[in-house]
Motif scaffolding. Structure first.
Motif, PDB file in Angstrom:
ATOM      1  N   MET A  64     -11.204 -18.032  -6.636  1.00 56.87           N
ATOM      2  CA  MET A  64     -10.507 -19.126  -5.962  1.00 56.87           C
ATOM      3  C   MET A  64     -10.322 -18.829  -4.474  1.00 56.87           C
ATOM      4  SD  MET A  64     -10.118 -21.368  -8.276  1.00 56.87           S
ATOM      5  CE  MET A  64      -9.005 -22.472  -7.447  1.00 56.87           C
ATOM      6  N   ASP A  65     -10.021 -17.579  -4.136  1.00 57.92           N
ATOM      7  CA  ASP A  65      -9.852 -17.214  -2.723  1.00 57.92           C
ATOM      8  C   ASP A  65     -11.171 -17.278  -1.968  1.00 57.92           C
ATOM      9  OD1 ASP A  65      -7.115 -16.765  -2.966  1.00 57.92           O
ATOM     10  OD2 ASP A  65      -7.414 -14.710  -3.637  1.00 57.92           O
ATOM     11  N   ARG A 149      -1.520 -16.585   0.842  1.00 59.35           N
ATOM     12  CA  ARG A 149      -2.257 -16.229   2.048  1.00 59.35           C
ATOM     13  C   ARG A 149      -2.533 -14.730   2.107  1.00 59.35           C
ATOM     14  NH1 ARG A 149       0.895 -17.006   6.280  1.00 59.35           N
ATOM     15  NH2 ARG A 149       2.765 -17.813   5.269  1.00 59.35           N
ATOM     16  N   ALA A 150      -1.567 -13.932   1.677  1.00 57.59           N
ATOM     17  CA  ALA A 150      -1.760 -12.479   1.687  1.00 57.59           C
ATOM     18  C   ALA A 150      -2.840 -12.065   0.691  1.00 57.59           C
ATOM     19  CB  ALA A 150      -0.443 -11.778   1.371  1.00 57.59           C
ATOM     20  N   HIS A 151      -2.801 -12.660  -0.489  1.00 60.81           N
ATOM     21  CA  HIS A 151      -3.805 -12.336  -1.501  1.00 60.81           C
ATOM     22  C   HIS A 151      -5.193 -12.747  -1.032  1.00 60.81           C
ATOM     23  CE1 HIS A 151      -5.999 -12.690  -5.364  1.00 60.81           C
ATOM     24  NE2 HIS A 151      -5.216 -11.692  -5.735  1.00 60.81           N
ATOM     25  N   CYS A 152      -5.299 -13.917  -0.421  1.00 59.23           N
ATOM     26  CA  CYS A 152      -6.596 -14.401   0.059  1.00 59.23           C
ATOM     27  C   CYS A 152      -7.153 -13.487   1.141  1.00 59.23           C
ATOM     28  CB  CYS A 152      -6.441 -15.835   0.563  1.00 59.23           C
ATOM     29  SG  CYS A 152      -7.998 -16.635   0.996  1.00 59.23           S
ATOM     30  N   GLU A 153      -6.310 -13.057   2.067  1.00 59.98           N
ATOM     31  CA  GLU A 153      -6.769 -12.164   3.143  1.00 59.98           C
ATOM     32  C   GLU A 153      -7.278 -10.849   2.577  1.00 59.98           C
ATOM     33  OE1 GLU A 153      -6.623  -9.015   6.086  1.00 59.98           O
ATOM     34  OE2 GLU A 153      -5.320  -9.205   4.325  1.00 59.98           O
ATOM     35  N   THR A 154      -6.573 -10.299   1.606  1.00 62.07           N
ATOM     36  CA  THR A 154      -6.982  -9.031   1.008  1.00 62.07           C
ATOM     37  C   THR A 154      -8.301  -9.166   0.260  1.00 62.07           C
ATOM     38  OG1 THR A 154      -4.665  -8.386   0.788  1.00 62.07           O
ATOM     39  CG2 THR A 154      -6.262  -7.191  -0.538  1.00 62.07           C
ATOM     40  N   VAL A 155      -8.467 -10.259  -0.467  1.00 60.68           N
ATOM     41  CA  VAL A 155      -9.689 -10.463  -1.247  1.00 60.68           C
ATOM     42  C   VAL A 155     -10.899 -10.614  -0.332  1.00 60.68           C
ATOM     43  CG1 VAL A 155     -10.857 -12.083  -2.781  1.00 60.68           C
ATOM     44  CG2 VAL A 155      -8.521 -11.401  -3.262  1.00 60.68           C
ATOM     45  N   VAL A 156     -10.783 -11.455   0.675  1.00 60.05           N
ATOM     46  CA  VAL A 156     -11.931 -11.695   1.551  1.00 60.05           C
ATOM     47  C   VAL A 156     -12.263 -10.441   2.361  1.00 60.05           C
ATOM     48  CG1 VAL A 156     -12.855 -13.181   3.351  1.00 60.05           C
ATOM     49  CG2 VAL A 156     -11.344 -14.138   1.640  1.00 60.05           C
ATOM     50  N   ARG A 157     -11.241  -9.718   2.790  1.00 57.96           N
ATOM     51  CA  ARG A 157     -11.505  -8.468   3.532  1.00 57.96           C
ATOM     52  C   ARG A 157     -12.216  -7.450   2.639  1.00 57.96           C
ATOM     53  NH1 ARG A 157      -7.725  -4.512   4.181  1.00 57.96           N
ATOM     54  NH2 ARG A 157      -6.059  -6.034   3.813  1.00 57.96           N
ATOM     55  N   PHE A 176     -12.460  -9.674   9.122  1.00 63.37           N
ATOM     56  CA  PHE A 176     -11.023  -9.544   8.854  1.00 63.37           C
ATOM     57  C   PHE A 176     -10.615  -8.113   9.199  1.00 63.37           C
ATOM     58  CE2 PHE A 176     -12.180 -13.240   6.465  1.00 63.37           C
ATOM     59  CZ  PHE A 176     -11.063 -14.046   6.487  1.00 63.37           C
ATOM     60  N   PRO A 177     -10.066  -7.890  10.401  1.00 66.84           N
ATOM     61  CA  PRO A 177      -9.776  -6.530  10.852  1.00 66.84           C
ATOM     62  C   PRO A 177      -8.468  -6.012  10.267  1.00 66.84           C
ATOM     63  CG  PRO A 177      -9.139  -8.086  12.536  1.00 66.84           C
ATOM     64  CD  PRO A 177      -9.739  -8.905  11.416  1.00 66.84           C
ATOM     65  N   ARG A 201      -1.876   1.091   6.925  1.00 59.25           N
ATOM     66  CA  ARG A 201      -2.823   0.180   7.527  1.00 59.25           C
ATOM     67  C   ARG A 201      -2.949  -1.034   6.630  1.00 59.25           C
ATOM     68  NH1 ARG A 201      -6.223   2.303  11.286  1.00 59.25           N
ATOM     69  NH2 ARG A 201      -6.552   0.119  11.816  1.00 59.25           N
ATOM     70  N   THR A 202      -2.808  -2.194   7.186  1.00 62.59           N
ATOM     71  CA  THR A 202      -2.924  -3.427   6.433  1.00 62.59           C
ATOM     72  C   THR A 202      -3.692  -4.427   7.277  1.00 62.59           C
ATOM     73  OG1 THR A 202      -1.687  -5.137   5.258  1.00 62.59           O
ATOM     74  CG2 THR A 202      -0.755  -4.348   7.326  1.00 62.59           C
ATOM     75  N   GLY A 203      -4.019  -5.569   6.687  1.00 63.72           N
ATOM     76  CA  GLY A 203      -4.794  -6.561   7.394  1.00 63.72           C
ATOM     77  C   GLY A 203      -4.026  -7.150   8.570  1.00 63.72           C
ATOM     78  N   ARG A 204      -4.745  -7.399   9.677  1.00 64.01           N
ATOM     79  CA  ARG A 204      -4.100  -7.949  10.871  1.00 64.01           C
ATOM     80  C   ARG A 204      -3.549  -9.341  10.601  1.00 64.01           C
ATOM     81  NH1 ARG A 204      -7.579  -7.959  16.270  1.00 64.01           N
ATOM     82  NH2 ARG A 204      -7.578  -5.746  15.687  1.00 64.01           N
ATOM     83  N   TYR A 205      -4.232 -10.114   9.792  1.00 60.86           N
ATOM     84  CA  TYR A 205      -3.825 -11.490   9.533  1.00 60.86           C
ATOM     85  C   TYR A 205      -3.138 -11.640   8.174  1.00 60.86           C
ATOM     86  CZ  TYR A 205      -7.122 -12.089  13.345  1.00 60.86           C
ATOM     87  OH  TYR A 205      -7.780 -11.977  14.540  1.00 60.86           O
ATOM     88  N   ARG A 206      -2.670 -10.541   7.639  1.00 60.31           N
ATOM     89  CA  ARG A 206      -1.946 -10.593   6.370  1.00 60.31           C
ATOM     90  C   ARG A 206      -0.476 -10.882   6.643  1.00 60.31           C
ATOM     91  NH1 ARG A 206      -2.318  -8.590   1.085  1.00 60.31           N
ATOM     92  NH2 ARG A 206      -0.327  -7.991   0.175  1.00 60.31           N
ATOM     93  N   PRO A 207       0.095 -11.951   6.067  1.00 59.33           N
ATOM     94  CA  PRO A 207       1.501 -12.276   6.347  1.00 59.33           C
ATOM     95  C   PRO A 207       2.446 -11.321   5.636  1.00 59.33           C
ATOM     96  CG  PRO A 207       0.634 -13.780   4.715  1.00 59.33           C
ATOM     97  CD  PRO A 207      -0.528 -12.927   5.165  1.00 59.33           C
ATOM     98  N   LYS A 208       3.664 -11.270   6.133  1.00 63.95           N
ATOM     99  CA  LYS A 208       4.699 -10.471   5.501  1.00 63.95           C
ATOM    100  C   LYS A 208       5.280 -11.230   4.317  1.00 63.95           C
ATOM    101  CE  LYS A 208       6.020  -8.024   9.729  1.00 63.95           C
ATOM    102  NZ  LYS A 208       7.135  -7.704  10.667  1.00 63.95           N
ATOM    103  N   ILE A 209       5.414 -10.530   3.208  1.00 69.16           N
ATOM    104  CA  ILE A 209       5.907 -11.145   1.979  1.00 69.16           C
ATOM    105  C   ILE A 209       7.370 -10.758   1.800  1.00 69.16           C
ATOM    106  CG2 ILE A 209       5.621 -11.316  -0.510  1.00 69.16           C
ATOM    107  CD1 ILE A 209       2.718 -10.588  -0.124  1.00 69.16           C
ATOM    108  N   PRO A 210       8.260 -11.714   1.641  1.00 71.49           N
ATOM    109  CA  PRO A 210       9.679 -11.363   1.441  1.00 71.49           C
ATOM    110  C   PRO A 210       9.891 -10.648   0.121  1.00 71.49           C
ATOM    111  CG  PRO A 210       9.322 -13.714   1.098  1.00 71.49           C
ATOM    112  CD  PRO A 210       8.029 -13.172   1.636  1.00 71.49           C
ATOM    113  N   GLU A 211      10.685  -9.614   0.169  1.00 72.68           N
ATOM    114  CA  GLU A 211      11.016  -8.842  -1.025  1.00 72.68           C
ATOM    115  C   GLU A 211      12.346  -9.319  -1.591  1.00 72.68           C
ATOM    116  OE1 GLU A 211       9.140  -6.720  -2.513  1.00 72.68           O
ATOM    117  OE2 GLU A 211       7.542  -6.589  -1.013  1.00 72.68           O
TER     118      GLU A 211
END
Length: 428
Positions: A64-65, A149-157, A176-177, A201-211
């Motif tokens: 899906m991503d 959005r975070a899951h999609c960024e991780t998958v595509v990267r 996806f840097p 190190r995490t994706g530059r365009y990965r949003p912060k997820i509230p805990e």
């Protein structure tokens, strides 16, 4: 040379292509392009994931991503191996600000969403993104959630990292840097061996997820949902989910031989490891299961040790899948106007076990199938309804003190005994 600046406000992303379930265990899912053919780079990536032990549900989620990313590439007319960082930046910005595609249920086509009512309770559905009045959970909004959005960024990267290792096509760099860091240093250079490794190190365009603490269903609300179920099969399912803490799809994988009444355990296939594990369950769950089985076998449901444990209620008999179980629980939610999910039943069981003073947290970790103890420790945090109740109780005590202030303390007086010692006897 980067891509030209594009007007994302007027960008129309076509709803082309689809994720196709093949029914073949060797290739469970295909991502089909706009011409109806398979997208071969995704097929190769799926084969690598499957060889690494990823289940079919993971391939579906990743598909899906990747399909969403491919639709964006079709909209900006760029080939997948020609994408650059500006394209990934625009994709992240588009997912953050653009509205999700609207897929209206066939029963509600042509109706105003604000006027849609529950057929059972006649309660108005809250506006998108607003908290549910019963559960406090936000409803599905019009924008993509941060977790999506975070899951999609991780998958595509990860997809581009895979093809960079294979040197596929004309791909030279991952669009996806990783996030920028000041200076150069070795990751985890100052790691304390007593602590877990952090993701530095995490994706530059990965949003912060509230805990926050997971959501659970209060006991009184669970009782109301349970009372509104229509069949013994549904009652048995909910009883097992809340008692065992199994995931929804894990419990649906059980066979008839997995339910051991004498040992009071039920066997499931774990989501990640695909290993068979027995989980404890309550006697009530087995009572409802037996009532369901007796009625189902009289109607002609297949019977056998290796047959599925859960079936549909009507002919033609088919094993119960996740989507049908979710629809069943959704109908039960309508009685209260709530929006709890099947996974909230697992959270409910986890809270009950973790907050039992007689049960070790290590046992809870093994029952839930967590890899890290820190994941299980989330259920030691107070739930949102408990936090609100504690805050309201504090305000009530403050108001009571203001209305009925305590009496002023009496002024301090001399101790007669101390005066006798000081002056050599009682004063006259």
């Amino acid at each position: 040379m980067g891509s030209p600046e594009r007007d994302l406000k007027r960008l129309v992303v076509p709803d082309l292509g689809r994720l196709f379930e093949t029914g073949d265990p060797w290739e469970p899912y295909w991502v089909l392009g706009r011409d109806g053919g398979r997208i071969e780079p995704v097929t190769a990536y799926f084969k690598d994931l499957q060889a690494a032990g990823s289940p079919a549900t993971t391939l579906r989620s990743y598909g899906m991503d990747l399909l969403r990313w491919w639709r964006f590439l079709w909209a900006i007319e760029i080939e997948w191996d020609r994408a650059v960082r500006e394209d990934a930046r625009d994709f992240a910005l588009w997912m953050q600000l653009a509205d999700k595609p609207k897929r209206v249920h066939w029963r509600h086509r042509g109706k105003d969403p604000s006027q849609i009512q529950s057929p059972t309770t006649k309660l108005r559905i809250p506006s998108p993104g607003a908290p549910n009045p019963v559960t406090g959970k936000p409803t599905i909004g019009t924008k993509y959630a941060a977790r999506t959005r975070a899951h999609c960024e991780t998958v595509v990267r990860g997809f581009y990292d895979f093809h960079l290792e294979r040197n596929t096509g004309s791909l030279l760099v991952n669009p996806f840097p990783l996030a920028r860091r000041r200076g150069t240093y070795r990751p985890n250079a100052h790691h304390n061996p007593e602590h877990d490794h952090r993701r530095e190190r995490t994706g530059r365009y990965r949003p912060k997820i509230p805990e926050g603490a997971p959501r659970r269903i209060p006991d009184e609300k669970y009782t109301e949902i349970f009372a509104g179920l229509r069949s013994d099969r549904d009652r048995a399912l909910l009883a097992f989910w809340v008692a065992s803490g199994a995931r929804a799809e894990e419990l649906l994988s059980s066979r008839q031989d997995d339910a051991s009444v004498g040992q009071q355990v039920i066997g499931v296939i774990r989501k990640g490891t695909r290993a068979h594990q027995q989980l404890p369950a309550s006697p009530d769950a087995f009572v409802w299961l037996r009532l369901y089985q007796e009625e189902a076998w009289r109607k002609g449901v297949p019977r056998g040790r290796n047959q599925p444990l859960w079936w549909t209620l009507r002919r033609p008999w088919r094993p119960l899948n996740y989507h049908a179980a979710r629809a069943m629980f959704g109908r039960a939610n309508e009685l209260l106007g709530a929006n709890w999910t099947l996974h909230d039943l697992r959270h409910t069981a986890s809270f009950r076990m973790a907050n039992d003073p007689e049960m070790s947290l290590l046992y809870v970790k093994e029952i839930l199938g967590h890899r890290q103890l820190s994941t299980t420790q989330r259920y030691l945090l107070p739930a949102l309804d408990e936090v609100i109740a504690a805050g309201l109780a504090h305000l009530a005590r403050r108001r009571q003190l203001q209305e009925n202030p305590p009496p002023a303390p009496s002024p301090p007086a001399y101790n007669p005994g101390a005066l006798d010692i000081l002056f050599g006897g009682p004063l006259t």
